[in-house]
Design an enzyme around this catalytic site. Sequence first.
Site, PDB file in Angstrom:
ATOM      1  N   LEU A 127     -14.248 -98.697   9.414  1.00 23.98           N
ATOM      2  CA  LEU A 127     -13.097 -99.176   9.698  1.00 23.98           C
ATOM      3  C   LEU A 127     -11.986 -99.664   8.529  1.00 23.98           C
ATOM      4  O   LEU A 127     -12.555 -99.628   7.184  1.00 23.98           O
ATOM      5  CB  LEU A 127     -13.637-100.910  10.666  1.00 23.98           C
ATOM      6  CG  LEU A 127     -14.241-101.070  11.210  1.00 23.98           C
ATOM      7  CD1 LEU A 127     -14.928-102.873  11.340  1.00 23.98           C
ATOM      8  CD2 LEU A 127     -14.106-100.654  12.548  1.00 23.98           C
ATOM      9  N   GLY A 172       6.811 -85.127  -5.298  1.00 27.09           N
ATOM     10  CA  GLY A 172       7.696 -86.442  -5.779  1.00 27.09           C
ATOM     11  C   GLY A 172       8.305 -87.346  -4.383  1.00 27.09           C
ATOM     12  O   GLY A 172       9.081 -88.066  -4.629  1.00 27.09           O
ATOM     13  N   GLY A 190       2.692 -84.181   1.686  1.00 26.60           N
ATOM     14  CA  GLY A 190       3.028 -84.487   2.911  1.00 26.60           C
ATOM     15  C   GLY A 190       1.459 -84.319   3.140  1.00 26.60           C
ATOM     16  O   GLY A 190       0.729 -84.434   2.502  1.00 26.60           O
ATOM     17  N   HIS A 246      16.627-121.469  -6.263  1.00 26.08           N
ATOM     18  CA  HIS A 246      17.241-121.189  -7.336  1.00 26.08           C
ATOM     19  C   HIS A 246      16.045-121.177  -8.283  1.00 26.08           C
ATOM     20  O   HIS A 246      15.259-122.497  -8.356  1.00 26.08           O
ATOM     21  CB  HIS A 246      18.809-121.062  -8.030  1.00 26.08           C
ATOM     22  CG  HIS A 246      18.978-120.793  -9.146  1.00 26.08           C
ATOM     23  ND1 HIS A 246      19.779-119.737 -10.068  1.00 26.08           N
ATOM     24  CD2 HIS A 246      18.733-122.169 -10.563  1.00 26.08           C
ATOM     25  CE1 HIS A 246      19.394-120.068 -11.406  1.00 26.08           C
ATOM     26  NE2 HIS A 246      18.815-121.177 -11.431  1.00 26.08           N
TER      27      HIS A 246
HETATM   28  P1  NAD Z   1       6.414 -87.226   1.475  1.00 28.13           P
HETATM   29  O1  NAD Z   1       7.158 -86.563   2.710  1.00 28.13           O
HETATM   30  O2  NAD Z   1       6.222 -88.379   1.100  1.00 28.13           O
HETATM   31  O3  NAD Z   1       6.829 -86.094   0.032  1.00 28.13           O
HETATM   32  C1  NAD Z   1       6.290 -85.366  -0.081  1.00 28.13           C
HETATM   33  C2  NAD Z   1       6.975 -84.300  -0.767  1.00 28.13           C
HETATM   34  O4  NAD Z   1       7.462 -83.388  -1.498  1.00 28.13           O
HETATM   35  C3  NAD Z   1       8.796 -84.681  -0.313  1.00 28.13           C
HETATM   36  O5  NAD Z   1       9.380 -85.181  -2.207  1.00 28.13           O
HETATM   37  C4  NAD Z   1       8.985 -83.108  -0.460  1.00 28.13           C
HETATM   38  O6  NAD Z   1      10.105 -82.300  -1.137  1.00 28.13           O
HETATM   39  C5  NAD Z   1       7.627 -82.777  -1.247  1.00 28.13           C
HETATM   40  N1  NAD Z   1       7.006 -81.074  -1.642  1.00 28.13           N
HETATM   41  C6  NAD Z   1       6.431 -80.518   0.245  1.00 28.13           C
HETATM   42  N2  NAD Z   1       6.318 -79.437  -0.555  1.00 28.13           N
HETATM   43  C7  NAD Z   1       6.320 -78.572  -1.944  1.00 28.13           C
HETATM   44  C8  NAD Z   1       6.375 -78.024  -3.145  1.00 28.13           C
HETATM   45  N3  NAD Z   1       5.588 -76.838  -2.528  1.00 28.13           N
HETATM   46  N4  NAD Z   1       6.376 -78.247  -4.437  1.00 28.13           N
HETATM   47  C9  NAD Z   1       7.121 -79.500  -4.454  1.00 28.13           C
HETATM   48  N5  NAD Z   1       7.461 -80.715  -3.850  1.00 28.13           N
HETATM   49  C10 NAD Z   1       6.889 -80.131  -2.656  1.00 28.13           C
HETATM   50  O7  NAD Z   1       4.549 -87.471   1.832  1.00 28.13           O
HETATM   51  P2  NAD Z   1       3.397 -87.735   0.509  1.00 28.13           P
HETATM   52  O8  NAD Z   1       4.333 -88.169  -0.807  1.00 28.13           O
HETATM   53  O9  NAD Z   1       2.774 -87.003   0.219  1.00 28.13           O
HETATM   54  O10 NAD Z   1       3.333 -89.068   0.899  1.00 28.13           O
HETATM   55  C11 NAD Z   1       2.772 -88.967   2.363  1.00 28.13           C
HETATM   56  C12 NAD Z   1       2.759 -90.200   3.457  1.00 28.13           C
HETATM   57  O11 NAD Z   1       1.717 -91.510   3.271  1.00 28.13           O
HETATM   58  C13 NAD Z   1       3.831 -90.480   3.290  1.00 28.13           C
HETATM   59  O12 NAD Z   1       4.479 -90.344   4.522  1.00 28.13           O
HETATM   60  C14 NAD Z   1       3.858 -91.731   2.916  1.00 28.13           C
HETATM   61  O13 NAD Z   1       5.011 -92.748   4.115  1.00 28.13           O
HETATM   62  C15 NAD Z   1       2.741 -92.676   3.087  1.00 28.13           C
HETATM   63  N6  NAD Z   1       2.363 -93.265   2.055  1.00 28.13           N
HETATM   64  C16 NAD Z   1       3.536 -94.645   1.493  1.00 28.13           C
HETATM   65  C17 NAD Z   1       3.212 -95.198   0.949  1.00 28.13           C
HETATM   66  C18 NAD Z   1       3.971 -96.081   1.204  1.00 28.13           C
HETATM   67  O14 NAD Z   1       4.457 -97.016   2.185  1.00 28.13           O
HETATM   68  N7  NAD Z   1       4.548 -97.240  -0.524  1.00 28.13           N
HETATM   69  C19 NAD Z   1       2.694 -94.948  -0.091  1.00 28.13           C
HETATM   70  C20 NAD Z   1       1.606 -93.334  -0.092  1.00 28.13           C
HETATM   71  C21 NAD Z   1       2.197 -92.735   1.127  1.00 28.13           C
END
Ligand code: NAD
Length: 468
Positions: free
Chosen positions: A38, A181, A270, A442
């Site tokens: 869960l 990043g 991603g 404040h």
């Molecule tokens: P993301 O889509 O946020 O970022 C992936 C990054 O990798 C992008 O900036 C992209 O340009 C880059 N990228 C893609 N292919 C690449 C390559 N071959 N070489 C270099 N850079 C490359 O995905 P994520 O960071 O893996 O996160 C996944 C999901 O998890 C997201 O949708 C995010 O919203 C969610 N998440 C949210 C939080 C939060 O809300 N604080 C924290 C962690 C994850």
Amino acid sequence: MIKQPSITIIGGGPGGYVAAIRAAQLGADVTLVEKKKLGGTCLNVGCIPTKVLLHTAEIYKMLERSNELGLAVGMVKIELLALMTRKKYVVDKLINGVDLLMRTNGIKVIYGTASFENPKEIKVKHNDGKIKTIKSDYYILATGSKPYKPPIEGIDFPGVITSTEALDITEIYDSMIIVGGGVIGVEFASIYASFGCNVTIVEMMPEILPNMDEEMVNILKRKLIKDGIQILNSAKVIKIVNEGSGLNVIINRNGLEIKINAHKVLVAVGREINTMGLGLENTAVKMERSKIIVNDKLETNDKIIYAIGDCTGINMLAHVASAQGIIAAENIMGLDVKMDYKTVPSCIYTTPEMASVGLTENQARAKGYELNIGKFPLVGNGKSIIIEETEGLIKVISEKKYGEILGLHIVGPRATDLIAVGALALRLEATVDEIISTIHAHPTIGESILEASLDTKNLAIHIPAKTF
Ligand code: NAD
Ligand code: FAD
């Protein structure tokens, strides 16, 4: 008595378990099928464990400069074993909480892997191999996502890890390359760099966090760099090579081939949607690659099947999954409600935190709005000075005609909590005047939202007058 509909929900993450509770509140006969634990990604290997680590990382960094706060602290050391135990404690506590919610709401939880046998029935394969067939009036798919590993040569070498493995820290590595990043990339960079690891982020786009407001990203980026994190933007990984002394990552940056070396490579590019093996080909559900297509009511193409959360690929956030879960449950139970994504906040839990809701400056301009933008740097905020965290900015984006707030962007301490003000402002279609006439306590960081709103009219109190 009218028989209430039966609903089976597949997946017990923040989408599935919240949908289950809402459906039960409305009187449905609810079954939830979960193949692992869960809480799904969020509780087990996502939001919660990362924030436990980030919290400790933040306190650790703060204690390193304890003398600035009037404290004399002896040597501060990270105890990884204790930290991992604490992480497990927090995760287990929350999972037990979800279990309690299931029981008290009369929701049947079945552990096993579900798939559609035919459009009306699912088969659940239990971990002991037993199979059960379930027939419900409705189904909600909430199967989530898992880390994506792109087809890069060398990606399967030991030492190339994803966020899931990066949460189990048994040693502080000398160095780590983070590919991607995005949100995961910067949050893990913050954790590992705080613990003393040399971190390099490799991002293929011209900037990290490509979907956030550029000006705000620059502030966070400056701080990450100051904390020792290297950022290589416009850099694409070509291959990973294992040459004995750690891993070599070969990168193409502006046409130049660069080789960088590290102990570990974290892939954070991603997430991949969990729809394989669900048997959706036996239903009328429409897909776009692995994403399940839904409308604003979270209906799929199949009248009795709804889908929510990461498996829809709309916006992979826990709070989006939960909000969609509520909408899906309510629609099944006869209400007529739609998802509105306008108020979805995006939060990044680095130090400083970053949070955003509504339009970025570039998006607002692209939509043709004439803007009044107000900014307040936290260096002018009393509470930020008290807590010694002055690197940050509040930015209010409003349209010129009525002063309606279109976006709020925050970099700074408590940003992820404060952003709720912006989400509410957008929901209420509030104007800057309404924020300005609201009395803010404040000394708080929140006062800076009032100041930034005043600054949309060049009337900020705690910014030196421009005529001076
Ligand atoms: P993301 O889509 O946020 O970022 C992936 C990054 O990798 C992008 O900036 C992209 O340009 C880059 N990228 C893609 N292919 C690449 C390559 N071959 N070489 C270099 N850079 C490359 O995905 P994520 O960071 O893996 O996160 C996944 C999901 O998890 C997201 O949708 C995010 O919203 C969610 N998440 C949210 C939080 C939060 O809300 N604080 C924290 C962690 C994850
Ligand atoms: P999930 O949480 O992935 O849950 C899906 C569940 O379905 C899983 O438990 C899975 O076992 C189960 N399942 C899958 N297939 C089947 C099947 N066939 N039968 C039975 N069960 C099945 N989001 C935020 O909002 N804030 C954050 O701070 C944040 N931090 C994150 C940090 C990391 C490292 C990661 C990876 C993600 C983070 N996210 C964050 C994203 C968030 O975790 C997801 O958006 C959220 O968990 C999605 O919820 P969900 O219910 O759609 O899917």
